[in-house]
Design a protein around this motif. Sequence first.
Motif, short mmCIF file in Angstrom:
data_model
loop_
_atom_site.label_atom_id
_atom_site.label_comp_id
_atom_site.label_asym_id
_atom_site.label_seq_id
_atom_site.Cartn_x
_atom_site.Cartn_y
_atom_site.Cartn_z
N LEU A 172 65.20 -8.04 13.17
CA LEU A 172 63.92 -8.06 13.74
C LEU A 172 63.07 -6.93 13.26
O LEU A 172 63.84 -5.81 12.61
N ARG A 173 61.97 -7.10 13.23
CA ARG A 173 61.06 -5.93 12.71
C ARG A 173 60.14 -5.24 13.89
O ARG A 173 59.89 -6.05 14.81
N ILE A 174 59.94 -4.04 14.01
CA ILE A 174 59.72 -3.40 15.03
C ILE A 174 58.17 -3.55 15.12
O ILE A 174 57.48 -3.24 14.03
N ALA A 180 67.77 1.23 17.90
CA ALA A 180 68.49 0.89 16.75
C ALA A 180 68.20 1.11 15.44
O ALA A 180 69.00 0.71 14.43
N ASP A 181 66.86 1.21 15.07
CA ASP A 181 66.35 1.16 13.86
C ASP A 181 66.81 2.75 13.56
O ASP A 181 65.80 3.69 13.55
N LEU A 182 67.71 2.88 13.22
CA LEU A 182 68.50 4.23 12.76
C LEU A 182 67.71 4.82 11.51
O LEU A 182 67.83 6.20 11.52
N ASP A 183 67.40 4.22 10.48
CA ASP A 183 66.67 4.76 9.50
C ASP A 183 65.26 4.80 9.45
O ASP A 183 64.52 5.24 8.77
N ARG A 184 64.66 4.31 10.81
CA ARG A 184 63.24 4.51 10.96
C ARG A 184 62.41 3.73 9.92
O ARG A 184 61.48 4.09 9.82
N ASP A 185 62.73 2.60 9.45
CA ASP A 185 62.37 1.94 8.25
C ASP A 185 61.45 0.68 8.89
O ASP A 185 60.77 -0.06 8.14
N GLY A 186 61.60 0.60 10.35
CA GLY A 186 60.64 -0.38 10.84
C GLY A 186 61.43 -1.75 11.06
O GLY A 186 60.77 -2.70 11.55
N ARG A 187 62.58 -1.68 10.74
CA ARG A 187 63.39 -3.00 11.04
C ARG A 187 64.83 -2.55 11.41
O ARG A 187 65.20 -1.53 11.37
N ILE A 188 65.42 -3.63 12.12
CA ILE A 188 66.60 -3.42 12.70
C ILE A 188 67.63 -4.47 12.12
O ILE A 188 67.34 -5.55 12.11
N VAL A 189 68.62 -3.91 11.24
CA VAL A 189 69.55 -4.79 10.70
C VAL A 189 70.97 -5.02 11.56
O VAL A 189 71.11 -3.97 12.42
N VAL A 190 71.71 -5.74 11.16
CA VAL A 190 73.06 -5.97 11.91
C VAL A 190 74.08 -4.81 11.98
O VAL A 190 74.33 -4.24 13.08
N GLY A 191 73.91 -4.02 10.97
CA GLY A 191 74.81 -2.77 10.78
C GLY A 191 74.29 -1.78 11.60
O GLY A 191 75.09 -1.16 12.15
N GLU A 192 72.95 -1.60 11.50
CA GLU A 192 72.39 -0.62 12.43
C GLU A 192 72.56 -0.75 14.10
O GLU A 192 73.18 -0.03 14.78
N LEU A 193 72.37 -2.07 14.30
CA LEU A 193 72.86 -2.43 15.86
C LEU A 193 74.20 -2.30 16.07
O LEU A 193 74.46 -1.64 17.23
#
Length: 237
Positions: free
Chosen positions: A234-236, A188-201
Amino acid sequence: AKDAEAMRKYLIEALGYLDGNIITLPDPTSGDLNRVFGTASRPDGQLYNLVSAKPGRCDVFVYYAGHGAPSVREKRGYLVPIDASPDYIEQNGYPLDLFYSNLSKVLAKDLIVVLDACFTGEAPDTSGRVRTLVRDASPVPVASVTEDVPANSLVMTAAKSNQLACWYRDKRHSLFTYWLLRGLKGEADLDRDGRIVVGELDEYVRQNVPPLARLLYNRDQTPEIRGAAGKELLRIR
């Protein structure tokens, strides 16, 4: 049970939760739900007491995978314990608004609630066949998110109020939990910035669950996530 164990493993290995701080209820009875989440007159259940040791400093993650049922009379949603009769759900179910109300009293820093259930009064089994929980009654959709939801919470539900939560037989998981876990593990880290935010999930599960529910069962199932879109989950690693 497999969904719950997979989520428990994820909480420990990916999010760093301590095994001893995880309350697991494989087949909860009415007494189990009252003990853990409290009652209307005594909201200080096991979860409340566990978090009270460090008020305002604990992250709380609640995952429920099971049946939900509506009260035909009250248009109110209930969690269905293993020993409950859907015909008497008002007497032996656990009210959804009480669930949220008591969670709002838990002194958590952040609260995540995942409900892999539907509250129409129907339930698909592992083969995809649908059975009615409430005898001789038409489905009665009720909201899976009520006005009692705590302000500091993120709530994820498997489907809209008038939809069923489907099973993913090939993966031996529910459809929603399967894609939720895949998303949280990094996809779900759609922008590949190393973190997942609610909107991406939210976007990730909506990309994957509805098409597969339509393909497998010719049904609509649209997960819903309620929370600030930019909030970091979270952060990947």
